[in-house]
Scaffold this motif. Structure first.
Motif, PDB file in Angstrom:
ATOM      1  N   GLU A 148      31.020  17.194  37.382  1.00  0.00           N
ATOM      2  CA  GLU A 148      32.258  17.728  36.805  1.00  0.00           C
ATOM      3  C   GLU A 148      33.367  16.680  36.803  1.00  0.00           C
ATOM      4  OE1 GLU A 148      32.949  21.095  39.261  1.00  0.00           O
ATOM      5  OE2 GLU A 148      31.726  22.463  38.043  1.00  0.00           O
ATOM      6  N   GLU A 149      33.439  15.868  37.851  1.00  0.00           N
ATOM      7  CA  GLU A 149      34.455  14.828  37.908  1.00  0.00           C
ATOM      8  C   GLU A 149      34.164  13.694  36.931  1.00  0.00           C
ATOM      9  OE1 GLU A 149      34.821  13.468  41.889  1.00  0.00           O
ATOM     10  OE2 GLU A 149      35.544  15.390  42.683  1.00  0.00           O
ATOM     11  N   GLN A 150      32.879  13.388  36.713  1.00  0.00           N
ATOM     12  CA  GLN A 150      32.503  12.270  35.845  1.00  0.00           C
ATOM     13  C   GLN A 150      32.577  12.606  34.365  1.00  0.00           C
ATOM     14  OE1 GLN A 150      28.546  11.466  37.267  1.00  0.00           O
ATOM     15  NE2 GLN A 150      29.217   9.858  38.665  1.00  0.00           N
ATOM     16  N   LEU A 151      32.438  13.876  34.005  1.00  0.00           N
ATOM     17  CA  LEU A 151      32.313  14.242  32.596  1.00  0.00           C
ATOM     18  C   LEU A 151      33.505  13.810  31.744  1.00  0.00           C
ATOM     19  CD1 LEU A 151      30.571  15.529  30.462  1.00  0.00           C
ATOM     20  CD2 LEU A 151      31.554  17.746  31.033  1.00  0.00           C
ATOM     21  N   PRO A 152      34.773  14.018  32.158  1.00  0.00           N
ATOM     22  CA  PRO A 152      35.883  13.543  31.309  1.00  0.00           C
ATOM     23  C   PRO A 152      35.829  12.042  31.057  1.00  0.00           C
ATOM     24  CG  PRO A 152      36.696  15.027  33.017  1.00  0.00           C
ATOM     25  CD  PRO A 152      35.272  14.734  33.345  1.00  0.00           C
ATOM     26  N   ASP A 153      35.498  11.247  32.085  1.00  0.00           N
ATOM     27  CA  ASP A 153      35.382   9.799  31.897  1.00  0.00           C
ATOM     28  C   ASP A 153      34.252   9.469  30.937  1.00  0.00           C
ATOM     29  OD1 ASP A 153      37.449   9.374  33.704  1.00  0.00           O
ATOM     30  OD2 ASP A 153      36.099   9.240  35.418  1.00  0.00           O
ATOM     31  N   ALA A 154      33.136  10.201  31.035  1.00  0.00           N
ATOM     32  CA  ALA A 154      32.011   9.959  30.142  1.00  0.00           C
ATOM     33  C   ALA A 154      32.373  10.268  28.692  1.00  0.00           C
ATOM     34  CB  ALA A 154      30.811  10.800  30.582  1.00  0.00           C
ATOM     35  N   VAL A 155      33.070  11.381  28.478  1.00  0.00           N
ATOM     36  CA  VAL A 155      33.473  11.749  27.111  1.00  0.00           C
ATOM     37  C   VAL A 155      34.450  10.726  26.554  1.00  0.00           C
ATOM     38  CG1 VAL A 155      34.610  13.496  25.709  1.00  0.00           C
ATOM     39  CG2 VAL A 155      33.031  14.197  27.512  1.00  0.00           C
ATOM     40  N   MET A 213      26.765  23.991  33.516  1.00  0.00           N
ATOM     41  CA  MET A 213      28.153  23.524  33.401  1.00  0.00           C
ATOM     42  C   MET A 213      28.717  23.936  32.050  1.00  0.00           C
ATOM     43  SD  MET A 213      28.167  19.705  35.105  1.00  0.00           S
ATOM     44  CE  MET A 213      29.747  19.378  34.295  1.00  0.00           C
ATOM     45  N   GLN A 214      29.815  24.681  32.069  1.00  0.00           N
ATOM     46  CA  GLN A 214      30.433  25.166  30.849  1.00  0.00           C
ATOM     47  C   GLN A 214      30.980  24.019  29.999  1.00  0.00           C
ATOM     48  OE1 GLN A 214      30.258  28.381  29.970  1.00  0.00           O
ATOM     49  NE2 GLN A 214      31.125  27.843  27.989  1.00  0.00           N
ATOM     50  N   ASP A 215      31.531  22.981  30.641  1.00  0.00           N
ATOM     51  CA  ASP A 215      32.095  21.856  29.893  1.00  0.00           C
ATOM     52  C   ASP A 215      31.018  21.104  29.119  1.00  0.00           C
ATOM     53  OD1 ASP A 215      34.640  22.423  30.809  1.00  0.00           O
ATOM     54  OD2 ASP A 215      34.431  21.163  32.592  1.00  0.00           O
ATOM     55  N   GLU A 235      37.777  12.166  17.313  1.00  0.00           N
ATOM     56  CA  GLU A 235      38.947  13.018  17.545  1.00  0.00           C
ATOM     57  C   GLU A 235      38.561  14.318  18.247  1.00  0.00           C
ATOM     58  OE1 GLU A 235      41.087  13.711  13.986  1.00  0.00           O
ATOM     59  OE2 GLU A 235      41.705  11.619  13.712  1.00  0.00           O
ATOM     60  N   VAL A 236      37.432  14.872  17.847  1.00  0.00           N
ATOM     61  CA  VAL A 236      36.962  16.109  18.470  1.00  0.00           C
ATOM     62  C   VAL A 236      36.687  15.886  19.952  1.00  0.00           C
ATOM     63  CG1 VAL A 236      35.114  17.830  18.505  1.00  0.00           C
ATOM     64  CG2 VAL A 236      36.018  17.022  16.323  1.00  0.00           C
ATOM     65  N   LEU A 237      36.002  14.785  20.266  1.00  0.00           N
ATOM     66  CA  LEU A 237      35.669  14.508  21.660  1.00  0.00           C
ATOM     67  C   LEU A 237      36.901  14.128  22.474  1.00  0.00           C
ATOM     68  CD1 LEU A 237      32.283  12.559  21.401  1.00  0.00           C
ATOM     69  CD2 LEU A 237      32.682  14.990  21.778  1.00  0.00           C
ATOM     70  N   GLU A 238      37.872  13.493  21.834  1.00  0.00           N
ATOM     71  CA  GLU A 238      39.115  13.169  22.544  1.00  0.00           C
ATOM     72  C   GLU A 238      39.838  14.456  22.950  1.00  0.00           C
ATOM     73  OE1 GLU A 238      43.059  10.316  22.034  1.00  0.00           O
ATOM     74  OE2 GLU A 238      42.032  11.078  20.255  1.00  0.00           O
ATOM     75  N   GLY A 239      39.887  15.415  22.028  1.00  0.00           N
ATOM     76  CA  GLY A 239      40.491  16.700  22.379  1.00  0.00           C
ATOM     77  C   GLY A 239      39.699  17.421  23.446  1.00  0.00           C
ATOM     78  N   LEU A 240      38.365  17.309  23.373  1.00  0.00           N
ATOM     79  CA  LEU A 240      37.524  17.944  24.387  1.00  0.00           C
ATOM     80  C   LEU A 240      37.764  17.327  25.759  1.00  0.00           C
ATOM     81  CD1 LEU A 240      35.238  19.878  25.172  1.00  0.00           C
ATOM     82  CD2 LEU A 240      33.599  18.090  24.514  1.00  0.00           C
ATOM     83  N   ALA A 241      37.920  15.998  25.809  1.00  0.00           N
ATOM     84  CA  ALA A 241      38.178  15.332  27.089  1.00  0.00           C
ATOM     85  C   ALA A 241      39.491  15.831  27.704  1.00  0.00           C
ATOM     86  CB  ALA A 241      38.227  13.817  26.890  1.00  0.00           C
ATOM     87  N   LYS A 242      40.504  16.031  26.861  1.00  0.00           N
ATOM     88  CA  LYS A 242      41.784  16.552  27.360  1.00  0.00           C
ATOM     89  C   LYS A 242      41.625  17.976  27.892  1.00  0.00           C
ATOM     90  CE  LYS A 242      44.676  13.720  24.296  1.00  0.00           C
ATOM     91  NZ  LYS A 242      45.661  13.725  23.172  1.00  0.00           N
ATOM     92  N   VAL A 243      40.834  18.785  27.169  1.00  0.00           N
ATOM     93  CA  VAL A 243      40.607  20.165  27.617  1.00  0.00           C
ATOM     94  C   VAL A 243      39.871  20.181  28.956  1.00  0.00           C
ATOM     95  CG1 VAL A 243      39.353  22.294  27.105  1.00  0.00           C
ATOM     96  CG2 VAL A 243      40.641  21.145  25.300  1.00  0.00           C
ATOM     97  N   ILE A 244      38.853  19.323  29.083  1.00  0.00           N
ATOM     98  CA  ILE A 244      38.082  19.282  30.329  1.00  0.00           C
ATOM     99  C   ILE A 244      38.963  18.852  31.495  1.00  0.00           C
ATOM    100  CG2 ILE A 244      36.170  18.133  31.517  1.00  0.00           C
ATOM    101  CD1 ILE A 244      34.748  17.940  28.824  1.00  0.00           C
ATOM    102  N   ARG A 245      39.810  17.834  31.267  1.00  0.00           N
ATOM    103  CA  ARG A 245      40.706  17.387  32.345  1.00  0.00           C
ATOM    104  C   ARG A 245      41.702  18.482  32.708  1.00  0.00           C
ATOM    105  NH1 ARG A 245      40.146  12.368  33.992  1.00  0.00           N
ATOM    106  NH2 ARG A 245      39.287  10.758  32.611  1.00  0.00           N
TER     107      ARG A 245
END
Length: 322
Positions: A148-155, A213-215, A235-245
């Motif tokens: 869960e902590e790594q996923l935003p960095d990965a995205v 994992m829901q994210d 752009e889609v993944l950038e928004g997703l990264a913000k949502v996950i964080r």
């Protein structure tokens, strides 16, 4: 004052069981199985000269073997946790380790206590099975939290790769090289499967279901929509990264707010048990005057029932779903 060492011996034997299991695990698979390495396990196996298809086969086998063994009696209780923890032991090997530590616990109980043989057998089985479940559960919780902590960095790493013109498969490869375990090896599996022809969306969905994992489900849906409808995936993944964080910050805020009542619940639930253990250690014959009375067993059952109800009630009161 008479101090009984028996509860301390029980605790030491249980700790020894956990250490033995961890030692066997590291001895068989080496330090690469640990989640503390900066280099993920897949890359370490490749650096040792193992062929790519062999690494993929090994990692896929470890990822799915426990859920495929849910038909083994009672193993279904452990299979889900073992899958999330990605325990490299096969189901039969894990059952064998369980039997081994049960025997070790029985030997320890035979040497360190004067309990009767049936009691020692029951305690050894409880320590062997309970120790393995406790160990696997701890591994699973640690692995999911790290993922869960790594996923935003990965995205975000995928976003940067896409913006410089790389295809999505190359972005997955970048994550597999740059991110440590657990997500490093998991995305490495996805990259290798994509290289052999499997759809990336299917691999992402499979990973999301295995880790629950829901994210990751959001990531699979975002990539699926982009593949079918088009659009700017970066752009889609950038928004997703913000949502996950944002979700991650919210979860941490909730945990911080509920930390005090949760620890209060733990204290209120554990205090009677701790007091009972202390009484047994300090004065083993404290209950001798009443334990032979007819009301002792019913009263003890009522007390433990109320204690169990207290544990459940405090858990419900301090659990907030976000």
């Amino acid at each position: 004052m008479i101090i009984s060492p028996t509860p301390i011996i029980y605790g030491l034997i249980f700790v020894a069981v956990l250490l033995l299991v961890e030692g066997i695990y590291l001895l068989v698979f080496g330090k690469s199985i640990s989640l503390n390495n900066r280099l993920n396990r897949r890359l370490e196996m490749l650096e040792k000269g193992t062929r790519r298809e062999e690494v993929l086969e090994q990692l896929r086998k470890e990822a799915h073997q426990h859920m495929q063994a849910k038909g083994i009696p009672l193993y279904s209780l452990l299979a889900t946790k073992a899958q999330k923890a990605n325990i490299a032991f096969s189901p039969m090997a894990l059952i064998g380790v369980m039997a081994l530590v049960t025997v070790v616990a029985f030997v320890g109980l035979s040497i360190g206590t004067q309990a009767s043989v049936p009691v020692r057998i029951a305690l050894a089985i409880l320590m062997g099975v309970g120790g393995i479940y406790f160990w696997v559960s701890g591994k699973a919780n640690k692995r999911i939290k790290l993922a869960e902590e790594q996923l935003p960095d990965a995205v975000e790493l995928m976003v940067r790769s896409l913006r410089v013109g790389h295809p999505f498969s190359s972005a997955i490869q970048t994550v597999a090289k740059e991110i440590p375990d657990p997500l490093g090896s998991e995305f490495g599996i996805i990259a290798d499967e994509a290289a052999y022809g499997r759809n990336v969306v299917e691999s992402l969905r499979d990973l999301a279901e295995r880790l629950d994992m829901q994210d990751l489900r959001f990531l699979a849906v975002a990539v699926s929509i982009q593949q079918t409808s088009g659009g700017n995936l970066a752009e889609v993944l950038e928004g997703l990264a913000k949502v996950i964080r944002s979700r991650f910050r919210l979860f941490r805020r909730v945990r911080a707010i509920t930390a005090e009542p949760k620890w209060s619940g733990v204290f209120l639930s554990a205090f009677p048990v701790v007091v009972m253990v202390i009484i047994q250690v300090v004065s083993p014959h404290y209950y001798d005057a009443v334990k032979e009375t007819p009301a002792f067993i019913p009263a003890a059952l009522i007390v433990f029932a109320l204690l169990g109800a207290n544990v459940i009630f405090m858990k419900v009161m301090t659990t907030i779903k976000v």
